[in-house]
Design a protein around this motif. Structure first.
Motif, PDB file in Angstrom:
ATOM      1  N   GLY A  56       9.843  42.901-102.125  1.00 49.23           N
ATOM      2  CA  GLY A  56       9.544  44.097-101.341  1.00 49.23           C
ATOM      3  C   GLY A  56      10.584  45.187-101.535  1.00 49.23           C
ATOM      4  N   LYS A  57      10.169  46.455-101.401  1.00 50.79           N
ATOM      5  CA  LYS A  57      11.075  47.584-101.645  1.00 50.79           C
ATOM      6  C   LYS A  57      11.817  48.000-100.378  1.00 50.79           C
ATOM      7  N   PHE A  58      11.481  47.402 -99.237  1.00 47.48           N
ATOM      8  CA  PHE A  58      12.097  47.777 -97.971  1.00 47.48           C
ATOM      9  C   PHE A  58      13.252  46.835 -97.610  1.00 47.48           C
ATOM     10  N   ASN A  59      14.140  47.336 -96.749  1.00 49.32           N
ATOM     11  CA  ASN A  59      15.031  46.431 -96.017  1.00 49.32           C
ATOM     12  C   ASN A  59      14.168  45.659 -95.023  1.00 49.32           C
ATOM     13  N   THR A  60      14.473  44.384 -94.843  1.00 54.13           N
ATOM     14  CA  THR A  60      13.658  43.555 -93.951  1.00 54.13           C
ATOM     15  C   THR A  60      14.544  42.815 -92.962  1.00 54.13           C
ATOM     16  N   LEU A  61      14.307  43.047 -91.680  1.00 56.10           N
ATOM     17  CA  LEU A  61      14.965  42.279 -90.627  1.00 56.10           C
ATOM     18  C   LEU A  61      14.008  41.163 -90.227  1.00 56.10           C
ATOM     19  N   LEU A  62      14.402  39.928 -90.527  1.00 51.16           N
ATOM     20  CA  LEU A  62      13.491  38.794 -90.383  1.00 51.16           C
ATOM     21  C   LEU A  62      14.033  37.799 -89.354  1.00 51.16           C
ATOM     22  N   LEU A  63      13.204  37.464 -88.399  1.00 46.50           N
ATOM     23  CA  LEU A  63      13.548  36.439 -87.414  1.00 46.50           C
ATOM     24  C   LEU A  63      12.953  35.103 -87.843  1.00 46.50           C
ATOM     25  N   GLN A  85      11.120  50.628 -81.662  1.00 52.53           N
ATOM     26  CA  GLN A  85      10.929  52.061 -81.397  1.00 52.53           C
ATOM     27  C   GLN A  85      12.082  52.911 -81.936  1.00 52.53           C
ATOM     28  N   PHE A  86      13.173  52.264 -82.359  1.00 51.97           N
ATOM     29  CA  PHE A  86      14.339  53.021 -82.805  1.00 51.97           C
ATOM     30  C   PHE A  86      14.540  52.974 -84.322  1.00 51.97           C
ATOM     31  N   ILE A  87      13.680  52.251 -85.032  1.00 51.79           N
ATOM     32  CA  ILE A  87      13.900  52.112 -86.472  1.00 51.79           C
ATOM     33  C   ILE A  87      13.082  53.122 -87.264  1.00 51.79           C
ATOM     34  N   ASN A  88      13.518  53.349 -88.477  1.00 51.73           N
ATOM     35  CA  ASN A  88      12.787  54.173 -89.425  1.00 51.73           C
ATOM     36  C   ASN A  88      11.860  53.235 -90.210  1.00 51.73           C
ATOM     37  N   LYS A  89      10.583  53.310 -89.907  1.00 50.93           N
ATOM     38  CA  LYS A  89       9.639  52.342 -90.484  1.00 50.93           C
ATOM     39  C   LYS A  89       9.417  52.560 -91.977  1.00 50.93           C
ATOM     40  N   ASP A  90       9.884  53.699 -92.502  1.00 52.70           N
ATOM     41  CA  ASP A  90       9.797  53.928 -93.938  1.00 52.70           C
ATOM     42  C   ASP A  90      10.957  53.269 -94.689  1.00 52.70           C
ATOM     43  N   GLU A 142      12.688  33.285 -77.226  1.00 51.91           N
ATOM     44  CA  GLU A 142      12.138  34.380 -76.422  1.00 51.91           C
ATOM     45  C   GLU A 142      13.035  35.616 -76.437  1.00 51.91           C
ATOM     46  N   SER A 143      14.343  35.435 -76.275  1.00 51.84           N
ATOM     47  CA  SER A 143      15.266  36.568 -76.243  1.00 51.84           C
ATOM     48  C   SER A 143      15.289  37.308 -77.568  1.00 51.84           C
ATOM     49  N   HIS A 144      15.200  36.552 -78.671  1.00 52.50           N
ATOM     50  CA  HIS A 144      15.189  37.185 -79.996  1.00 52.50           C
ATOM     51  C   HIS A 144      13.898  37.962 -80.217  1.00 52.50           C
ATOM     52  N   MET A 145      12.779  37.391 -79.798  1.00 53.14           N
ATOM     53  CA  MET A 145      11.498  38.093 -79.930  1.00 53.14           C
ATOM     54  C   MET A 145      11.503  39.384 -79.114  1.00 53.14           C
ATOM     55  N   LYS A 146      12.057  39.307 -77.918  1.00 60.95           N
ATOM     56  CA  LYS A 146      12.141  40.494 -77.061  1.00 60.95           C
ATOM     57  C   LYS A 146      13.009  41.575 -77.722  1.00 60.95           C
ATOM     58  N   LEU A 147      14.081  41.153 -78.379  1.00 56.61           N
ATOM     59  CA  LEU A 147      14.961  42.107 -79.060  1.00 56.61           C
ATOM     60  C   LEU A 147      14.219  42.831 -80.183  1.00 56.61           C
ATOM     61  N   LEU A 148      13.379  42.116 -80.930  1.00 59.17           N
ATOM     62  CA  LEU A 148      12.584  42.754 -81.982  1.00 59.17           C
ATOM     63  C   LEU A 148      11.643  43.799 -81.387  1.00 59.17           C
ATOM     64  N   SER A 178      27.053  37.594 -81.500  1.00 57.01           N
ATOM     65  CA  SER A 178      26.670  38.986 -81.265  1.00 57.01           C
ATOM     66  C   SER A 178      25.742  39.078 -80.055  1.00 57.01           C
ATOM     67  N   ASN A 179      25.823  40.218 -79.364  1.00 59.40           N
ATOM     68  CA  ASN A 179      24.981  40.420 -78.185  1.00 59.40           C
ATOM     69  C   ASN A 179      23.542  40.711 -78.585  1.00 59.40           C
ATOM     70  N   LEU A 180      22.604  40.166 -77.824  1.00 66.65           N
ATOM     71  CA  LEU A 180      21.187  40.393 -78.097  1.00 66.65           C
ATOM     72  C   LEU A 180      20.721  41.636 -77.340  1.00 66.65           C
ATOM     73  N   ASN A 181      21.239  42.794 -77.753  1.00 62.28           N
ATOM     74  CA  ASN A 181      20.766  44.047 -77.170  1.00 62.28           C
ATOM     75  C   ASN A 181      20.604  45.087 -78.267  1.00 62.28           C
ATOM     76  N   VAL A 182      19.838  46.122 -77.971  1.00 63.65           N
ATOM     77  CA  VAL A 182      19.466  47.116 -78.973  1.00 63.65           C
ATOM     78  C   VAL A 182      20.684  47.834 -79.535  1.00 63.65           C
ATOM     79  N   GLN A 183      21.622  48.183 -78.678  1.00 64.24           N
ATOM     80  CA  GLN A 183      22.773  48.942 -79.136  1.00 64.24           C
ATOM     81  C   GLN A 183      23.599  48.154 -80.148  1.00 64.24           C
ATOM     82  N   GLU A 184      23.881  46.890 -79.839  1.00 63.51           N
ATOM     83  CA  GLU A 184      24.655  46.056 -80.762  1.00 63.51           C
ATOM     84  C   GLU A 184      23.919  45.858 -82.083  1.00 63.51           C
TER      85      GLU A 184
END
Length: 489
Positions: free
Chosen positions: A383-390, A412-417, A401-407, A460-466
């Motif tokens: 794939g040509k994209f960066n991929t964050l994979l759980l 809403q904050f990522i650049n989907k391109d 559950e906490s990891h799924m919630k983090l995804l 690492s903390n399971l929050n959006v900012q981190e």
């Protein structure tokens, strides 16, 4: 060496003995006297327990050396026992010895039949010495026993005489022979027929000869392990860990309903030929399993009620990649020739490994996409994209559950391109490039370098900012939308 001193009482589970019931003897003084409980606890690592009769049986089933010691407070042997305990160094000795001390008055009360310990036996376990057979008559008598035995042929003029003796004695101390179900080991100064000293042998109904340097302890262990196993191992839930976790990393499995005696006979003949004639050191264990009696075991390997029997499978354990590779026989005929052909194709590396995979999913209009075994290469590696994979496990969904919630929160904050968010179920999918040792785990596959994925650490903390800062650090500003970059600033 781990030492447990135990007292067998009438009731309950394994629990610490009450202070007043411990026999506290200070053997460092010429006249042993009662010692403080704090000192004795420190000296023997708080390993004084009481057990009931059921616990006694469990000990014998679970440990290599379980010794019953019946004593009273005035026993001279009791003092000798504690002197032996003083000689032990848990960091240097590795044999598990369980010693449970039994108060004499409790034996009659509970109708438990036990025997007094042989102190010489304990000495042999703590500091074993190989005993030499002195004559041909002694040798013949030793070999008449039907149990599996080990024999060292060695002469004192052999240059590595002392080194080899110590190596074999260390193997005894480490429990290698007991683990291999070998009942006895002796030495003999001289040859046996065509077998010339120095040599190391195992004997059941005939000799199996170790063919390499006697100073190679690891190879001796492999030899002992291989020769001590039955030609065909009846695999079940009790011994599968020993089969898959041993030094032999390739196993051939025949799964049946237990009713095809002709097939089992043919399979046994091939196993015997493989071991004795052709491929003794090509490291293949032959296993048979009655599928219906061990269905819980085989469900772990993705076989279920829909599995057609018989089934022939080769497994290879890869500890470096945390994988169990499978090669499944696809033919319809099960015979001596077809099994041999299957093995030959495996040795020639002409078989393709089997990797389980769910059906290819429809990820249309999905913000968090599903990747399966068959799509991992296309979606992630190529794939040509960066991929964050759980990586997660559907058999234990709660821990993810906490990891799924983090995804869901980060989407809403990522650049989907520039960045894809995805998940991969390790319980239902496999891929040769995946070497994940636990779940859940978040991993970033960079478009510029797919060979070195980055792991989001447990600490690492399971929050959006981190997570946003972590993504930005490894993949750059473009993986996030402008507003998230500004928030981070």
């Amino acid at each position: 060496m781990i030492i447990f001193v135990l007292a067998i009482l009438a009731n309950g589970f394994i629990v610490p003995v009450k202070q007043e019931e411990a026999l506290n003897i200070d053997i460092t003084k010429s006249n042993p006297s009662i010692e403080s409980t704090d000192t004795i606890s420190e000296k023997y690592y708080d390993k004084v327990y009481e057990i009931d009769e059921e616990g006694q049986k469990l000990l014998h089933q679970s440990f290599k050396n379980v010794i019953t010691y019946v004593y009273d407070n005035d026993s001279q042997e009791t003092q000798l026992l504690y002197q032996l305990l003083e000689q032990l160094n848990p960091k240097e000795n590795k044999v598990d010895i369980i010693i449970y001390l039994v108060y004499i008055q409790l034996i009659t009360h509970n109708n438990i039949t036990l025997h007094k310990i042989n102190i010489d036996l304990l000495k042999d376990i703590i500091n074993p010495k190989i005993k030499f057979l002195e004559s041909q008559t002694e040798l013949d008598q030793y070999l008449q026993n039907n149990s599996l035995k080990a024999l060292l042929l060695i002469n004192e003029d052999y240059i590595h005489y002392q080194t080899v003796l110590k190596s074999i004695e260390d193997l005894i101390k480490d429990g290698i022979f007991l683990e291999a179900r070998i009942q006895d080991i002796k030495a003999f100064k001289g040859d046996i027929g065509d077998i010339k000293a120095p040599a190391f042998l195992l004997h059941d109904d005939k000799f199996q000869v170790y063919k390499y340097n006697l100073t190679y302890t690891d190879q001796i262990i492999d030899f002992i392990y291989l020769e001590s196993l039955p030609t065909v191992i009846e695999l079940n839930e009790d011994n599968y860990a020993r089969v898959f976790g041993g030094s032999v990393q390739t196993q051939l499995h025949l799964l049946t309903d237990g009713e095809d005696s002709d097939l089992l006979e043919a399979y046994g003949e091939i196993a015997k030929f493989n071991k004795e004639q052709e491929l003794q050191y090509e490291r293949i264990l032959f296993c048979h399993s009655n599928f219906k009696n061990n269905q819980n075991l085989w469900e772990q390997f993705d076989f279920d009620d829909n599995t057609t029997l018989p089934k022939l499978v080769i497994t290879e354990t890869n500890f470096r990649k945390y994988q169990l590779q499978k090669f499944i026989y696809e033919g319809d005929s099960f015979s001596r020739d077809s099994i041999k052909q299957f093995l030959e194709e495996f040795r020639n590396k002409s078989l393709k490994p089997f990797y389980k995979s769910e059906l290819k999913p429809d990820n249309s209009n999905k913000e968090i996409i599903k990747i399966v075994g068959s799509t991992f290469t296309e979606e992630v590696i190529r794939g040509k994209f960066n991929t964050l994979l759980l990586f997660w496990d559907s058999k234990n969904p709660d821990v993810s559950e906490s990891h799924m919630k983090l995804l869901e929160d980060i989407i809403q904050f990522i650049n989907k391109d520039n960045l894809k968010i995805a998940h991969f179920d390790l319980a239902l999918n496999e891929h040769p490039k995946i070497t994940v040792d636990e779940a859940p785990k978040l991993v970033l596959f960079l478009a510029a370098d797919k060979k070195q994925p980055k792991e989001y650490l447990k600490s690492s903390n399971l929050n959006v900012q981190e997570l946003s800062k972590w993504l930005k650090y490894y993949a750059g500003d473009k993986v996030l939308q402008v507003q998230q970059q500004q928030q981070d600033l």
